[in-house]
Design an enzyme around this catalytic site. Structure first.
Site, short mmCIF file in Angstrom:
data_model
loop_
_atom_site.label_atom_id
_atom_site.label_comp_id
_atom_site.label_asym_id
_atom_site.label_seq_id
_atom_site.Cartn_x
_atom_site.Cartn_y
_atom_site.Cartn_z
N LYS A 35 -34.04 41.70 -14.45
CA LYS A 35 -35.24 40.88 -14.68
C LYS A 35 -34.98 39.43 -14.29
CE LYS A 35 -36.87 44.07 -18.17
NZ LYS A 35 -36.99 44.44 -19.58
N GLN A 37 -35.92 41.96 -25.23
CA GLN A 37 -35.42 43.23 -24.69
C GLN A 37 -35.26 44.27 -25.81
OE1 GLN A 37 -34.94 43.99 -21.38
NE2 GLN A 37 -34.56 46.06 -22.11
N ASP A 47 -44.79 41.74 -21.75
CA ASP A 47 -44.51 43.19 -21.77
C ASP A 47 -45.78 43.99 -22.07
OD1 ASP A 47 -41.95 44.01 -21.06
OD2 ASP A 47 -41.08 43.46 -23.00
#
Ligand code: NAP
Length: 278
Positions: free
Chosen positions: A52, A96, A119
């Site tokens: 990422k 995460q 997200d």
């Protein structure tokens, strides 16, 4: 001969488009910053976080890393998320997952401001998706819509079957396909006659987390098959939820593993980051 849906190529195209858009935004004085929060050093999470960060650097998005020890308390993590919510220079926040067992993952997801929820996991983002309001889309299903569209596969009016109903893949996938005017069936572990149902699918999306479970007998002739699964086979090679070699023959188009759905998730995360300033 089945068309191979090339996620590597399509994700590269998307990243190039985003890179150009970010350059144009910079000329207007708009910078994008993604805060990436990682708890502990789980090897798989480290790989995802690094990928990422690399994608951010390539596209021209600044990424800020926040690495917390495995033992960090829930309150401390929530306080960091709140600090990032308030930080004017931070556009997107990514925590995460998975988090260690002593931390309530849902609580952390809900703590992220819906305006920075790149997200797309916050209940507000999920609600917006289902009622058709603009908002952040869950990255893997959004990537699958792009794979279909950019491969010239129409969704409108198609019979779509999704195997799996997780919050990160199956459920948002259903909402996105409905939005594209498909007729949608969602199957799960309590579904009776799975084979009968998957055989109805013009587009079959498999996200069940069961290695090479879907064989040729689950697939209608000429169907499009999208394999979300990610596993290692007995030779330690990556494979999916679909038995690719036998299913491939029957399909009109299919995603490989690796190189299908996988690369799309980060591309769509980058798209969500850019969306924070569009
Ligand atoms: P998950 O949370 O484990 O959900 C699996 C779903 O499959 C559940 O809804 C489950 O039903 C259903 N299922 C399990 N066995 C079944 C069966 N025999 N018949 C019908 N349905 C069955 O998995 P996930 O997070 O959605 O991930 C699925 C797979 O995709 C995994 O292999 C994961 O590694 C991969 N993945 C890949 C990406 C990517 O970027 N490529 C992203 C996310 C996930 P119940 O709800 O009834 O338990």
């Amino acid at each position: 001969m089945a068309q191979l849906i090339d996620g590597k190529k399509i994700s590269s195209e998307i990243k190039e488009e985003l890179k150009a858009e970010v350059e144009a935004l910079k000329r207007q004085g708009k910078e994008i910053c993604l805060a990436v929060v990682q708890v502990g050093q789980d090897p798989a999470s480290c790989v995802y976080v690094n990928n990422k960060k690399k994608a951010c650097a390539y596209i021209g998005i600044r990424s800020e890393a926040y690495e917390l020890p495995e033992t960090v308390g829930e309150e401390e993590l929530l306080a960091l998320v709140e600090k990032l919510n308030q930080a004017g220079h931070v556009n997107g926040i990514l925590v995460q997952l998975p988090l260690p067992a002593h931390i309530d993952e849902d609580k952390v997801i809900r703590a992220i401001s819906p305006d920075k929820d790149v997200d797309g996991f916050h209940p507000v983002s999920v609600g917006r998706l289902w009622i058709g309001e603009p908002g952040f889309l869950s990255c893997t299903p959004a990537g699958i819509i792009q794979l279909l569209k950019r491969s010239g596969i129409s969704i409108d009016g198609k019979e779509c079957v999704i195997v799996g109903r997780s919050n990160i893949v199956g459920k948002p996938m259903a909402a996105l396909l409905l939005r594209e005017h498909a007729t949608v069936t969602v199957a799960h572990s309590h579904t009776k006659n799975l084979k009968e149902i998957t055989n109805r699918a013009d587009i079959l999306i498999v996200a069940m987390g069961k290695r090479q479970f879907i064989g040729a007998d689950y697939v209608k002739d000429g169907a499009v098959v999208i394999d979300v699964g990610m596993h290692r086979d007995e030779n330690n090679k990556l494979c999916g939820d679909v038995a690719f070699a036998q299913v491939c023959e029957k399909t009109s188009a299919i995603t490989p593993v690796p190189g299908g759905v996988g690369p799309m998730t980060i591309a769509m995360l980058m798209n969500n980051c850019v969306q924070t300033v569009r």
